[in-house]
Design a protein around this motif. Structure first.
Motif, mmCIF file in Angstrom:
data_model
loop_
_atom_site.group_PDB
_atom_site.id
_atom_site.type_symbol
_atom_site.label_atom_id
_atom_site.label_comp_id
_atom_site.label_asym_id
_atom_site.label_seq_id
_atom_site.Cartn_x
_atom_site.Cartn_y
_atom_site.Cartn_z
ATOM 1 N N GLU A 227 0.844 -1.196 0.000
ATOM 2 C CA GLU A 227 0.000 0.000 0.000
ATOM 3 C C GLU A 227 0.881 1.249 0.000
ATOM 4 O O GLU A 227 1.582 1.545 0.972
ATOM 5 C CB GLU A 227 -0.909 0.000 1.239
ATOM 6 N N SER A 228 0.831 2.005 -1.111
ATOM 7 C CA SER A 228 1.709 3.174 -1.273
ATOM 8 C C SER A 228 1.170 4.421 -0.594
ATOM 9 O O SER A 228 1.933 5.330 -0.258
ATOM 10 C CB SER A 228 1.917 3.458 -2.766
ATOM 11 N N LYS A 229 -0.142 4.491 -0.359
ATOM 12 C CA LYS A 229 -0.747 5.701 0.208
ATOM 13 C C LYS A 229 -1.012 5.586 1.705
ATOM 14 O O LYS A 229 -1.641 6.474 2.290
ATOM 15 C CB LYS A 229 -2.044 6.018 -0.534
ATOM 16 N N GLY A 230 -0.577 4.515 2.297
ATOM 17 C CA GLY A 230 -0.707 4.377 3.747
ATOM 18 C C GLY A 230 -2.114 4.125 4.238
ATOM 19 O O GLY A 230 -2.419 4.417 5.403
ATOM 20 N N ARG A 231 -2.961 3.575 3.399
ATOM 21 C CA ARG A 231 -4.338 3.318 3.797
ATOM 22 C C ARG A 231 -4.452 1.969 4.506
ATOM 23 O O ARG A 231 -3.813 0.998 4.125
ATOM 24 C CB ARG A 231 -5.260 3.331 2.579
#
Length: 405
Positions: A227-231
């Motif tokens: 997960e690249s957006k930290g969700r």
């Protein structure tokens, strides 16, 4: 009514008193001290079973003197343990009552008596919960070893990773307990980071009675490595706990003869996935379908089709025994018409929240802030014991209700 369990959030509903509560009117103790010294005596209706234990023990001793019998000896040991815990409960309860009376009547000794109570009450509460558990009628599979079947649920590859985390948790738990265990079957995903399904056998007798509380849907909330957006993502995995029926070494022909031909469909195919030279070269994989129930078992761990078939039949028998027991328990619940939280495995039972380092068990309301300790298996006992205490209280209320009607 107070329920003697730590960190539990009890549902608000009318309840039958399992406990007889004591409070203190003494001014010698602060409110915090009074709360710490509170104790809940077991309802006398629950103690009816103990009244006949001495007579049962005497009868069993006669049977044992006439020759050793494993079942008789096991029952004798169980009743002897119950009697020992009950004797300890009576002794500690007697001391508690004397000290309580001393605090209420003799103010000059109140402080000294309160200090003794601070030492006594934790032990008395532990003894009481132990006695309550022993007074509950045992599960039919209580003395069996068990198997845990794990499958990913919602969440794709992250669910597969979580299912593997749970498998490792139970392996760590068994290792900490020094229980013999082995993986019966496992299918990993192509990346090797997770599992598509697995069956773990815990070979220690009595482990079904401990691990039965793990059956149900487990939920994880965490940020995946990809997960690249930290969700935060939510995924699930299902755990099924089955009894080992003691027939793992049974001959395959005997297994097949225990079913009618029209009840079973057997499909064979070449094994797939990671493995060795036998993968995709021989038709060793077996898919067993129990037509009346729709239960399907897939087994490909062994190089031999014969051994895979034997494993599949063993698991099928365990699944059918567990299903029969569930159906029986459900009929009993309908008869009693209980309006309570159940221990049904179809419920979402637990959440593992990584960002908050929190484990929440939704059945008893336990919140434990040591996710690493639980997921490693070291503190899984804390969760299991809390659920067990909650379940004991529910069953105790049912026993009291039955005895009152």
């Amino acid at each position: 009514m107070w329920i003697a369990r730590n960190n539990l959030k009890v549902l608000s509903r009318a309840r039958i008193p399992v406990w007889r509560a004591y409070r203190f009117a003494s001014t010698a103790a602060s409110e915090a001290d009074e709360e710490a010294l509170e104790f809940q005596e077991l309802n006398p209706l629950l103690l009816k079973r103990v009244s006949g234990v001495s007579k049962e023990l005497a009868e069993l001793e006669k049977q044992i003197s006439n020759g050793y019998d494993e079942d008789v000896q096991r029952k004798y040991n169980s009743l002897m343990s119950l009697q020992d815990v009950y004797d300890r409960y009576k002794e500690q309860l007697g001391n508690y009552r004397e000290l309580k009376e001393m605090i209420d009547v003799d103010k000059s000794l109140a402080e000294e008596a309160a200090a003794e109570l601070h030492e006594l009450v934790p032990n008395l509460k532990k003894t009481t919960q132990d006695l309550l558990h022993r007074l509950i009628p045992p599960h039919p599979f209580a003395e069996k070893a068990c198997m845990l079947e794990l499958r990913p649920g919602v969440g794709g590859s992250e669910a597969m990773i979580f299912a593997k985390d749970l498998l490792n948790m139970y392996i760590g738990y068994a290792h900490n307990k020094k229980w013999k265990h082995h993986i019966v079957s496992i299918r990993e995903n192509e990346a090797g980071s997770g599992i598509m399904d697995a069956v773990l056998a815990i070979d220690e007798p009595g482990t079904y009675n401990i691990l039965k509380y793990e059956a149900g849907v487990h939920r994880v909330q965490r940020i995946p490595a990809t997960e690249s957006k930290g969700r935060t993502h939510t995924s699930t995995a299902a755990v099924v706990v089955l009894p080992q029926l003691g027939d793992e070494g049974k001959d395959l022909d005997a297994f097949e003869r225990s079913f009618k031909p029209e009840e079973i469909r057997i499909d064979v195919k070449r094994a797939s996935g990671k493995g060795g030279q036998h993968v995709n070269t021989t038709e060793s994989a077996v898919r067993l379908t129990h037509i009346p129930t729709g239960i399907m078992i897939h087994m490909q761990d062994e190089r031999s089709q014969h051994r895979n078939k034997a494993k599949a039949f063993s698991i099928l028998r365990s699944k059918l025994a567990e299903l029969e027991q569930q159906q029986k328990a459900e009929k009993e619940r309908q008869v009693r018409k209980e309006q309570v939280t159940t221990m049904d495995r179809s419920d979402k039972i637990r959440t593992y929240n990584f960002s908050q380092n929190r484990i929440t068990d939704h059945r008893c309301g336990l919140n434990l802030y040591d996710l690493e300790g639980v997921i490693s298996g070291e503190r899984l006992d804390d969760v299991i014991n809390a659920v067990r205490s909650f379940d004991d209280n529910i069953q105790a209320e049912s026993i009291i209700e039955t005895n009152q009607s």
